[in-house]
Design an enzyme around this catalytic site. Sequence first.
Site, PDB file in Angstrom:
ATOM      1  N   ASP A  75      62.694  46.565  17.676  1.00 12.82           N
ATOM      2  CA  ASP A  75      62.397  47.937  17.694  1.00 12.82           C
ATOM      3  C   ASP A  75      62.766  48.673  19.050  1.00 12.82           C
ATOM      4  O   ASP A  75      62.068  48.263  19.928  1.00 12.82           O
ATOM      5  CB  ASP A  75      60.755  47.940  17.577  1.00 12.82           C
ATOM      6  CG  ASP A  75      60.263  49.481  17.242  1.00 12.82           C
ATOM      7  OD1 ASP A  75      60.693  50.335  17.750  1.00 12.82           O
ATOM      8  OD2 ASP A  75      59.311  49.423  16.555  1.00 12.82           O
ATOM      9  N   TYR A 123      61.709  61.050  17.718  1.00  9.23           N
ATOM     10  CA  TYR A 123      60.967  61.982  18.353  1.00  9.23           C
ATOM     11  C   TYR A 123      60.517  61.744  19.863  1.00  9.23           C
ATOM     12  O   TYR A 123      59.910  62.593  20.447  1.00  9.23           O
ATOM     13  CB  TYR A 123      59.564  62.145  17.654  1.00  9.23           C
ATOM     14  CG  TYR A 123      58.730  61.123  17.096  1.00  9.23           C
ATOM     15  CD1 TYR A 123      58.047  60.465  18.045  1.00  9.23           C
ATOM     16  CD2 TYR A 123      58.878  60.556  15.847  1.00  9.23           C
ATOM     17  CE1 TYR A 123      57.163  59.538  17.565  1.00  9.23           C
ATOM     18  CE2 TYR A 123      58.089  59.620  15.349  1.00  9.23           C
ATOM     19  CZ  TYR A 123      57.167  59.066  16.317  1.00  9.23           C
ATOM     20  OH  TYR A 123      56.465  58.232  15.868  1.00  9.23           O
ATOM     21  N   LYS A 124      61.028  60.609  20.352  1.00  9.36           N
ATOM     22  CA  LYS A 124      60.279  60.041  21.757  1.00  9.36           C
ATOM     23  C   LYS A 124      61.559  60.529  22.546  1.00  9.36           C
ATOM     24  O   LYS A 124      61.942  61.764  22.624  1.00  9.36           O
ATOM     25  CB  LYS A 124      60.179  58.576  21.613  1.00  9.36           C
ATOM     26  CG  LYS A 124      58.902  58.367  20.876  1.00  9.36           C
ATOM     27  CD  LYS A 124      58.706  56.783  20.577  1.00  9.36           C
ATOM     28  CE  LYS A 124      57.296  56.653  19.961  1.00  9.36           C
ATOM     29  NZ  LYS A 124      57.026  55.440  19.602  1.00  9.36           N
TER      30      LYS A 124
END
Length: 411
Positions: free
Chosen positions: A197, A222-223
């Site tokens: 991940d 979105y990070k």
Amino acid sequence: MTITRAMLEALDKGDPLAPFRDEFDLPPDVLYLDGNSLGVLPKAAKARMVRAVEQEWGRGLIRSWNEAGWIDMPGRVGAAIAGLIGAHADEVIVADSTSVNIFKLAAAALRLRPGRRIILSEPGNFPTDLYMLQGLTMFLGGAVEVRTVAPADLPTALTDEVALLLLTQVHYKTGRMHDMADLTARAHAVGALTLWDLSHSAGALEVNLNGAGADFAVGCGYKYLNGGPGAPAFLFVARRHQADAVQPLSGWMGHAAPFAFDDTYRPADGMRRHLCGTPPILGLSALEEGVAIMARADRSHIREKSQRLGDLFITLVEQMCGDVFGLISPREAGQRGSHVSLSHLDGYAIMQALIARGVIGDFRAPDALRFGFTPLYLRYVDLWEAVAHLANIMQSGEYRQDRFQTKAAVT
Ligand SMILES: *Cc1c(COP(=O)(O)O)cnc(C)c1O
């Protein structure tokens, strides 16, 4: 060494990444130390969204699937992300959420390792990673179990019963970074597959999936990729597995010929079989712009600045706040991702008091104040301002005010 404001200003003057700051629409009066949770708005994404909505959707309507290239966007944006994570362009596609992609790829991995009973992970991994595995194994009726062991015990827990090792490269709370190449090699030595991940890695580190021999990976849009709230996620399948890896969410967009409208599912070649339903075009449009900015930045500059920001932040907290906070994250920059977590029993209220002053980080239960460092739009001098606010809040006891004590739905 005592850090001075002038030292930080000098670092900003010599910062090769400084010009990138102007590409982001940063709110005035905010010091944003939460780009590891939700990246800021790229100016290009705003313009692109307007175009996608007004022209492509508003005027082009259904013609835009072909004329605006909508149908190719999952692969196109995936190829751009591939360049950031050490993958080939044909090994990455954008689809669904990170949670859903974990489910799809964990199931694909199990099918490649029939008879093996264990999916290995670590306790305290990001909850959704463990939850998705728990949901998957529930449906397999007890044939496979999720086992979590502390990082130090992973090497001995890797046995020939393990089908898949699922780890988050950079831990969401502590910021501790796993050695991807080493653990992947250990997993392969017992015949297990790996699923990494990259939610807190992509756009923050020099990730090298193929260099590490990784089998599968997922990560957030979105990070650090600045794709906007709820941006679609990405997934990676190494070329050597692509012909055999099939996933269970066999929707029509992953079919070999979606517009043949056959009754029988036949997976597409390559990464397209990892799509399920219709791609979220507006989300992909914003993400494409976030990724494009990241792709223009030198990866080694990003990592170097990220490490220096973290080191300076830790030193400044000690310099200005004394020993008020514990350090949850590794002190050694080489073992950290791009955020630093401090511990304090009143962590929630302290973070609320910081946010009220425009210094935005976040809180992770039970006691972690988390600060993310995003090299493209953060200045060194911002650290000075942020830690000065933190010191002031601690010295004045401002965080004890009632208004900072009530927990909101999202922390
Ligand atoms: C942020 C994050 C996620 C988020 O998953 P969603 O499906 O987008 O909600 C998953 N895993 C990790 C490790 C994360 O940091």
